[in-house]
Write an enzyme that holds these catalytic residues in place. Structure first.
Site, PDB file in Angstrom:
ATOM      1  CB  THR A 121      -0.905  -0.001   1.234  1.00 32.06           C
ATOM      2  OG1 THR A 121      -1.672  -1.189   1.165  1.00 32.06           O
ATOM      3  CG2 THR A 121      -1.828   1.193   1.245  1.00 32.06           C
ATOM      4  CB  CYS A 260      -4.379  -2.457   6.626  1.00 37.20           C
ATOM      5  SG  CYS A 260      -3.353  -3.678   5.825  1.00 37.20           S
ATOM      6  CE  LYS A 320      -8.334 -10.020  10.530  1.00 44.56           C
ATOM      7  NZ  LYS A 320      -8.904  -9.804   9.221  1.00 44.56           N
TER       8      LYS A 320
END
Ligand code: UDX
Length: 432
Positions: A121, A260, A320
């Site tokens: 990214t 991210c 998560k």
């Protein structure tokens, strides 16, 4: 096709293994010699369901190999993916030092045509900058193209996301590059969005920002629900069935984390400022997210009153479930805030214990949820691991000295937890 992957971190390794799985011959490169040694033995240095098996199978089939030296790879490949880290600087800007270094190394060694693809990214306009950097440093007469092919891999389901993508986005400068991508991804029957390089880079920024915006929307809403005694889960259910809104990524909780969203949003906000078009909405998304961890701690404080000397069993540390990744995990600020108030923390996570050891000071890491609950005044769920759904509540409660239960992920139903004898608090839902 012959593919080189520069950077064998999370994105690089998943991309490399999956491309090998599709039948390509893939060489993954990394400057970290230790990592390459580990990978050569078929071991993956992080947890991602199915990845170790896929790496092993493809290494044995001789479709996947690992090397430390970029120079050994560039002239063997038709496509080179740049998958190196782009960490955040203190001001939120993406640090492109590794991308720059790799672009120069490719330029120095390349002797024949190659398509060079940015997969990490990166800020919009990086493609152009990579092109110029290579052009300046490459041997005269050697041709190359640069393209953007952003990844949309979620940790925990990265292999599925790669092999069954909603879409493949390619930003290309010419038909030759597009043709190479069509051959590369031919076996994946997914819609391909073909665009210019800058638009492809922006698709990545915009997708992550929009998903994060949905989460912050739900979190902002959760506070209003708490204030009036409504149920955020019902509110988002009622919203999400409208196909224009969609039900996904509207789960309220303790905020988004991971490698991210926080980093990419800060970088995009920074870019918008530099372009003179500050994207104020994103600042709000980040603010809501940061506050959500404090909000959860406030809820604990309001219920337990004094926190000093209390023991809290923390269930779940990873950002998560189905990953051992602790990067920007909301558990970090939450545990640190509780510790500052004098709380003793006993924590358990099914996968992230090794990484947690390196992050937390004075946290007792327990072998399971029951051990974490020993002598605890309260339980706080910070990651929604499915194994927590099957806990024996009577056994857990017997270990505790208190009966308070704080569910930071809205995993359980309030009436049920009340039936088990807990004083249950969640996010944006009536307590029990
Ligand atoms: C994300 C994007 O989903 C992926 O497309 C991109 O390429 C990389 O970033 P990832 O960071 O693996 O993937 O995790 P994701 O599943 O998107 O969750 C990010 C964070 O948001 C987690 O902390 C999760 O707990 C939180 N989240 C997600 C919510 O709080 N509520 C939701 O409704 C969804």
């Amino acid at each position: 096709m012959k593919i080189g992957i520069i950077g064998s971190g999370y994105v690089g390794l998943v991309t490399g293994a999956c491309l090998a799985h599709l039948g390509h011959t893939v060489t993954c490169v990394d400057h970290d010699e230790n990592k390459i040694r580990t990978l050569k033995t078929g071991k993956v240095p992080f947890y991602e369901p199915g990845l170790s098996e896929m790496v092993l199978t493809n290494v044995e089939a001789k479709r996947l190999s690992f090397v430390g030296d970029i120079a050994k790879v560039v002239n063997r490949c038709e496509v080179l993916f740049i998958c190196v880290h782009t960490p955040s600087r203190a001001n939120g800007e993406a640090d492109l030092t590794f991308v720059d270094k790799v672009a120069r190394q490719i330029a120095k060694n390349l002797r024949k045509y190659c398509l060079i693809v940015e997969k990490s990214t990166v800020p919009v306009e990086t493609g152009e900058w990579v092109f110029r950097t290579i052009k300046r440093n490459i041997k005269k007469g050697v041709h190359f193209d640069v393209a953007s092919n952003p990844e949309f891999l979620r940790e925990g389901s990265a292999i599925h996301d790669f092999l069954k993508p909603d879409r493949i986005v390619i930003g290309v400068a010419n038909e030759r590059s597009e043709k190479i991508f069509r051959e590369l991804y031919g076996p994946l029957k997914a819609p391909m969005i073909v665009t210019d390089i800058k638009s492809a880079e922006l698709i990545k920024h915009a997708s992550n920002s929009f998903l994060a915006l949905k989460i912050s929307f739900a979190n902002g809403l959760s506070r209003i629900c708490d204030a009036v005694g409504a149920d955020v889960e019902k509110v988002v259910l009622g919203m999400g069935l409208d196909p224009r809104i969609g039900a996904q990524f509207l789960k309220a909780g303790i905020g988004f984390g991971g490698s991210c969203f926080p980093k990419d949003l800060s970088a995009f906000l920074h870019i918008s400022e530099q372009l003179g078009a500050r994207f104020e909405l994103l600042a709000g998304v980040l603010r809501i997210n940061e506050f959500q961890a404090k909000y959860f701690v406030q809820k604990i404080q309001n219920t337990l009153r004094s926190l000093k000397g209390k023991t809290i069993a923390v269930l779940g540390l990873a950002f998560k479930p189905d990953t051992d990744d602790m990067r920007s995990a909301p558990s970090i600020p939450i545990i640190q805030m509780l510790q500052r108030e004098g709380v003793r923390i006993q924590a358990y996570d099914p996968q992230a214990m090794e990484k947690a050891k390196l992050i937390f000071k004075n946290v007792t890491l327990a072998a399971n949820a029951y051990d974490a609950a020993k002598g605890a005044h309260a339980v706080a769920v910070l990651t929604e691991w499915s194994e927590f759904l099957n806990l024996e509540w009577s056994r857990l409660k017997r270990q505790m000295t208190g009966k308070f239960f704080f569910d930071g992920r809205n995993m359980f139903s309030a009436p049920e937890m009340k039936k088990h004898g807990f004083n249950y608090t969640s996010i944006g839902r009536p307590s029990a």
